[in-house]
Design a protein around this motif. Sequence first.
Motif, PDB file in Angstrom:
ATOM      1  N   THR A 186       0.693  -1.075   0.002  1.00 50.54           N
ATOM      2  CA  THR A 186       0.007   0.140  -0.026  1.00 50.54           C
ATOM      3  C   THR A 186       1.021   1.347   0.095  1.00 50.54           C
ATOM      4  OG1 THR A 186      -0.002  -0.004   2.307  1.00 50.54           O
ATOM      5  CG2 THR A 186      -1.921  -1.141   1.311  1.00 50.54           C
ATOM      6  N   GLU A 242       2.578   2.250   2.579  1.00 52.72           N
ATOM      7  CA  GLU A 242       3.061   2.674   3.905  1.00 52.72           C
ATOM      8  C   GLU A 242       4.284   2.090   4.373  1.00 52.72           C
ATOM      9  OE1 GLU A 242      -1.094   2.599   6.496  1.00 52.72           O
ATOM     10  OE2 GLU A 242      -0.417   0.692   5.901  1.00 52.72           O
ATOM     11  N   ARG A 244       7.374   1.286   7.260  1.00 46.23           N
ATOM     12  CA  ARG A 244       7.709   1.255   8.876  1.00 46.23           C
ATOM     13  C   ARG A 244       9.117   1.330   9.066  1.00 46.23           C
ATOM     14  NH1 ARG A 244       6.448  -4.753  11.552  1.00 46.23           N
ATOM     15  NH2 ARG A 244       7.707  -5.050   9.714  1.00 46.23           N
ATOM     16  N   TRP A 275       9.966  11.667   5.694  1.00 46.85           N
ATOM     17  CA  TRP A 275       9.215  12.501   5.301  1.00 46.85           C
ATOM     18  C   TRP A 275       9.552  13.493   4.270  1.00 46.85           C
ATOM     19  CZ3 TRP A 275       6.986  17.009   8.646  1.00 46.85           C
ATOM     20  CH2 TRP A 275       5.831  17.767   7.772  1.00 46.85           C
ATOM     21  N   PRO A 320       6.210   7.884   7.851  1.00 53.04           N
ATOM     22  CA  PRO A 320       6.243   6.548   8.067  1.00 53.04           C
ATOM     23  C   PRO A 320       4.820   6.075   8.906  1.00 53.04           C
ATOM     24  CG  PRO A 320       8.338   7.371   8.258  1.00 53.04           C
ATOM     25  CD  PRO A 320       7.547   8.572   8.203  1.00 53.04           C
ATOM     26  N   ARG A 321       4.092   5.066   8.728  1.00 59.08           N
ATOM     27  CA  ARG A 321       3.109   4.672   9.314  1.00 59.08           C
ATOM     28  C   ARG A 321       3.241   4.212  10.917  1.00 59.08           C
ATOM     29  NH1 ARG A 321      -0.581   3.611  12.222  1.00 59.08           N
ATOM     30  NH2 ARG A 321      -2.179   2.334  11.844  1.00 59.08           N
ATOM     31  N   ARG A 322       4.583   3.566  11.055  1.00 58.24           N
ATOM     32  CA  ARG A 322       4.929   3.261  12.280  1.00 58.24           C
ATOM     33  C   ARG A 322       6.504   3.322  12.183  1.00 58.24           C
ATOM     34  NH1 ARG A 322       1.939  -1.349  14.872  1.00 58.24           N
ATOM     35  NH2 ARG A 322       0.712   0.404  15.257  1.00 58.24           N
ATOM     36  N   ASP A 359       3.288   5.530  16.059  1.00 56.91           N
ATOM     37  CA  ASP A 359       2.645   5.875  15.039  1.00 56.91           C
ATOM     38  C   ASP A 359       2.780   7.534  14.747  1.00 56.91           C
ATOM     39  OD1 ASP A 359       2.246   3.153  14.540  1.00 56.91           O
ATOM     40  OD2 ASP A 359       0.264   3.470  15.300  1.00 56.91           O
TER      41      ASP A 359
END
Length: 137
Positions: free
Chosen positions: A11, A13, A15, A45, A52-54, A69
């Motif tokens: 997707t 995302e 980590r 970023w 980052p999602r996590r 998160d």
Amino acid sequence: GIIDRVDVAPTGEVRIVDYKTGKAPRPEYAEGALFQMKFYALVVWRLKRVIPRRLQLVYLGSGDVVTYDPVRADLERVERKLLALWEAIRQATETGDWRPRPTKLCGWCDHQAHCPEFGGTPPPYPLPVRTAGGDAV
């Protein structure tokens, strides 16, 4: 620092994982450990335009996993903090005024002989110091 692991899901995302050989810090020190991860998230970023999602810290010594998160506002705070820190470093470099910031860990430091906090004498500052008018001293 070097990011130990970056996982990208189908997707998109992201980590970010960092492995630590020791045990997880006590809760009052957890925020300091997460700062490194937030810095990594800020870099991802700003360079890749994806938050980052996590973020995960994996402590191999205790088996603990700390997750966070991040959100945009938090990364913006980290960025402001880094910019303020950089400005303080720039000013100290220009003036040669590097003041000690004592903590509970100072008693363990090998550089007490050079630290004004312990009555030590710092080595000569290696760069030219600028006066308020901009002239080198």
